[in-house]
Scaffold this motif. Structure first.
Motif, PDB file in Angstrom:
ATOM      1  N   ARG A  19       0.842  -1.185   0.000  1.00  0.00           N
ATOM      2  CA  ARG A  19       0.000   0.000   0.000  1.00  0.00           C
ATOM      3  C   ARG A  19       0.878   1.237   0.000  1.00  0.00           C
ATOM      4  O   ARG A  19       1.678   1.429   0.912  1.00  0.00           O
ATOM      5  CB  ARG A  19      -0.945   0.045   1.200  1.00  0.00           C
ATOM      6  CG  ARG A  19      -1.962   1.177   1.072  1.00  0.00           C
ATOM      7  CD  ARG A  19      -2.969   1.214   2.188  1.00  0.00           C
ATOM      8  NE  ARG A  19      -2.449   1.846   3.389  1.00  0.00           N
ATOM      9  CZ  ARG A  19      -3.211   2.431   4.315  1.00  0.00           C
ATOM     10  NH1 ARG A  19      -4.530   2.461   4.161  1.00  0.00           N
ATOM     11  NH2 ARG A  19      -2.675   2.965   5.390  1.00  0.00           N
ATOM     12  N   LEU A  20       0.708   2.041  -1.036  1.00  0.00           N
ATOM     13  CA  LEU A  20       1.424   3.313  -1.135  1.00  0.00           C
ATOM     14  C   LEU A  20       0.574   4.430  -0.559  1.00  0.00           C
ATOM     15  O   LEU A  20      -0.655   4.414  -0.673  1.00  0.00           O
ATOM     16  CB  LEU A  20       1.763   3.630  -2.589  1.00  0.00           C
ATOM     17  CG  LEU A  20       2.525   2.564  -3.376  1.00  0.00           C
ATOM     18  CD1 LEU A  20       2.839   3.082  -4.779  1.00  0.00           C
ATOM     19  CD2 LEU A  20       3.786   2.146  -2.665  1.00  0.00           C
ATOM     20  N   SER A  21       1.254   5.410   0.031  1.00  0.00           N
ATOM     21  CA  SER A  21       0.581   6.589   0.571  1.00  0.00           C
ATOM     22  C   SER A  21       1.226   7.842   0.005  1.00  0.00           C
ATOM     23  O   SER A  21       2.434   7.862  -0.262  1.00  0.00           O
ATOM     24  CB  SER A  21       0.687   6.624   2.099  1.00  0.00           C
ATOM     25  OG  SER A  21       0.091   5.498   2.685  1.00  0.00           O
ATOM     26  N   CYS A  22       0.429   8.861  -0.164  1.00  0.00           N
ATOM     27  CA  CYS A  22       0.925  10.156  -0.635  1.00  0.00           C
ATOM     28  C   CYS A  22       0.240  11.223   0.200  1.00  0.00           C
ATOM     29  O   CYS A  22      -0.996  11.307   0.210  1.00  0.00           O
ATOM     30  CB  CYS A  22       0.626  10.344  -2.112  1.00  0.00           C
ATOM     31  SG  CYS A  22       0.955  12.011  -2.722  1.00  0.00           S
ATOM     32  N   ARG A  76      -6.999  13.663   6.127  1.00  0.00           N
ATOM     33  CA  ARG A  76      -5.549  13.495   6.299  1.00  0.00           C
ATOM     34  C   ARG A  76      -4.753  14.009   5.106  1.00  0.00           C
ATOM     35  O   ARG A  76      -3.524  13.860   5.084  1.00  0.00           O
ATOM     36  CB  ARG A  76      -5.208  12.020   6.525  1.00  0.00           C
ATOM     37  CG  ARG A  76      -5.812  11.423   7.781  1.00  0.00           C
ATOM     38  CD  ARG A  76      -5.513   9.932   7.876  1.00  0.00           C
ATOM     39  NE  ARG A  76      -6.116   9.320   9.044  1.00  0.00           N
ATOM     40  CZ  ARG A  76      -5.504   9.191  10.203  1.00  0.00           C
ATOM     41  NH1 ARG A  76      -4.266   9.626  10.356  1.00  0.00           N
ATOM     42  NH2 ARG A  76      -6.125   8.617  11.216  1.00  0.00           N
ATOM     43  N   ASN A  77      -5.446  14.574   4.114  1.00  0.00           N
ATOM     44  CA  ASN A  77      -4.768  15.030   2.882  1.00  0.00           C
ATOM     45  C   ASN A  77      -3.895  13.916   2.306  1.00  0.00           C
ATOM     46  O   ASN A  77      -2.737  14.149   1.902  1.00  0.00           O
ATOM     47  CB  ASN A  77      -3.894  16.261   3.161  1.00  0.00           C
ATOM     48  CG  ASN A  77      -4.695  17.488   3.514  1.00  0.00           C
ATOM     49  OD1 ASN A  77      -5.912  17.514   3.346  1.00  0.00           O
ATOM     50  ND2 ASN A  77      -4.021  18.506   4.002  1.00  0.00           N
ATOM     51  N   THR A  78      -4.448  12.726   2.273  1.00  0.00           N
ATOM     52  CA  THR A  78      -3.662  11.563   1.863  1.00  0.00           C
ATOM     53  C   THR A  78      -4.418  10.760   0.817  1.00  0.00           C
ATOM     54  O   THR A  78      -5.627  10.552   0.932  1.00  0.00           O
ATOM     55  CB  THR A  78      -3.348  10.663   3.080  1.00  0.00           C
ATOM     56  OG1 THR A  78      -2.597  11.418   4.038  1.00  0.00           O
ATOM     57  CG2 THR A  78      -2.536   9.445   2.655  1.00  0.00           C
ATOM     58  N   VAL A  79      -3.693  10.309  -0.184  1.00  0.00           N
ATOM     59  CA  VAL A  79      -4.237   9.404  -1.189  1.00  0.00           C
ATOM     60  C   VAL A  79      -3.445   8.104  -1.110  1.00  0.00           C
ATOM     61  O   VAL A  79      -2.232   8.114  -0.880  1.00  0.00           O
ATOM     62  CB  VAL A  79      -4.176  10.025  -2.600  1.00  0.00           C
ATOM     63  CG1 VAL A  79      -2.747  10.332  -3.023  1.00  0.00           C
ATOM     64  CG2 VAL A  79      -4.854   9.138  -3.616  1.00  0.00           C
ATOM     65  N   TYR A  80      -4.144   6.999  -1.280  1.00  0.00           N
ATOM     66  CA  TYR A  80      -3.543   5.672  -1.150  1.00  0.00           C
ATOM     67  C   TYR A  80      -3.642   4.917  -2.464  1.00  0.00           C
ATOM     68  O   TYR A  80      -4.539   5.164  -3.273  1.00  0.00           O
ATOM     69  CB  TYR A  80      -4.264   4.866  -0.065  1.00  0.00           C
ATOM     70  CG  TYR A  80      -4.293   5.522   1.285  1.00  0.00           C
ATOM     71  CD1 TYR A  80      -5.410   6.236   1.708  1.00  0.00           C
ATOM     72  CD2 TYR A  80      -3.199   5.422   2.143  1.00  0.00           C
ATOM     73  CE1 TYR A  80      -5.442   6.838   2.952  1.00  0.00           C
ATOM     74  CE2 TYR A  80      -3.231   6.028   3.398  1.00  0.00           C
ATOM     75  CZ  TYR A  80      -4.350   6.733   3.789  1.00  0.00           C
ATOM     76  OH  TYR A  80      -4.372   7.331   5.031  1.00  0.00           O
ATOM     77  N   LEU A  81      -2.739   3.977  -2.629  1.00  0.00           N
ATOM     78  CA  LEU A  81      -2.823   3.021  -3.731  1.00  0.00           C
ATOM     79  C   LEU A  81      -2.587   1.637  -3.139  1.00  0.00           C
ATOM     80  O   LEU A  81      -1.456   1.296  -2.783  1.00  0.00           O
ATOM     81  CB  LEU A  81      -1.797   3.322  -4.827  1.00  0.00           C
ATOM     82  CG  LEU A  81      -1.913   2.441  -6.064  1.00  0.00           C
ATOM     83  CD1 LEU A  81      -3.207   2.753  -6.824  1.00  0.00           C
ATOM     84  CD2 LEU A  81      -0.710   2.626  -6.999  1.00  0.00           C
TER      85      LEU A  81
END
Length: 113
Positions: A19-22, A76-81
């Motif tokens: 799982r990637l986080s940005c 959280r201003n976060t996007v996941y993959l």
């Protein structure tokens, strides 16, 4: 200055998951722009993997449909993959983007036994 910070890359065996986080500290950018994940393999051009709009609408490259899931947490201003059933051909540097205007530094994903 807009800063996007990716994390979560690494080495995984074929069939495995990552799982990637940005994350960005700039809430305005996160809300305004479509967030996307791209990847670039050695010797190849950067390609779109998945996108997600502020309304949650998503789109995926054919090569990852059914295996990858993009999502966002606006609080959280976060996007996941979420990447499942990984294949060696998924090996690349993965980049986060806001509106194709702002980019993270990239995180390496290597799928190998």
């Amino acid at each position: 200055q807009v800063q996007l910070v990716e994390s979560g890359g690494g080495l995984v065996q074929p069939g495995g998951s990552l799982r990637l986080s940005c994350t960005t500290s700039n809430n305005r950018i996160f809300i305004i722009y479509v967030m996307g994940w791209y990847r670039q393999a050695p010797g190849e051009e950067r390609e779109l993997v998945a996108r997600i709009g502020d309304n949650g609408n998503t789109m995926y490259a054919d090569s990852v449909t059914g295996r990858f899931t993009i999502s966002r947490d606006n609080s959280r201003n976060t996007v996941y993959l979420q990447m499942n059933s990984l294949k060696p051909e998924d090996t690349a540097v993965y980049y986060c983007s806001a509106g194709d205007l702002f980019w993270g530094q990239g995180t390496q994903v290597t799928v190998s036994s």
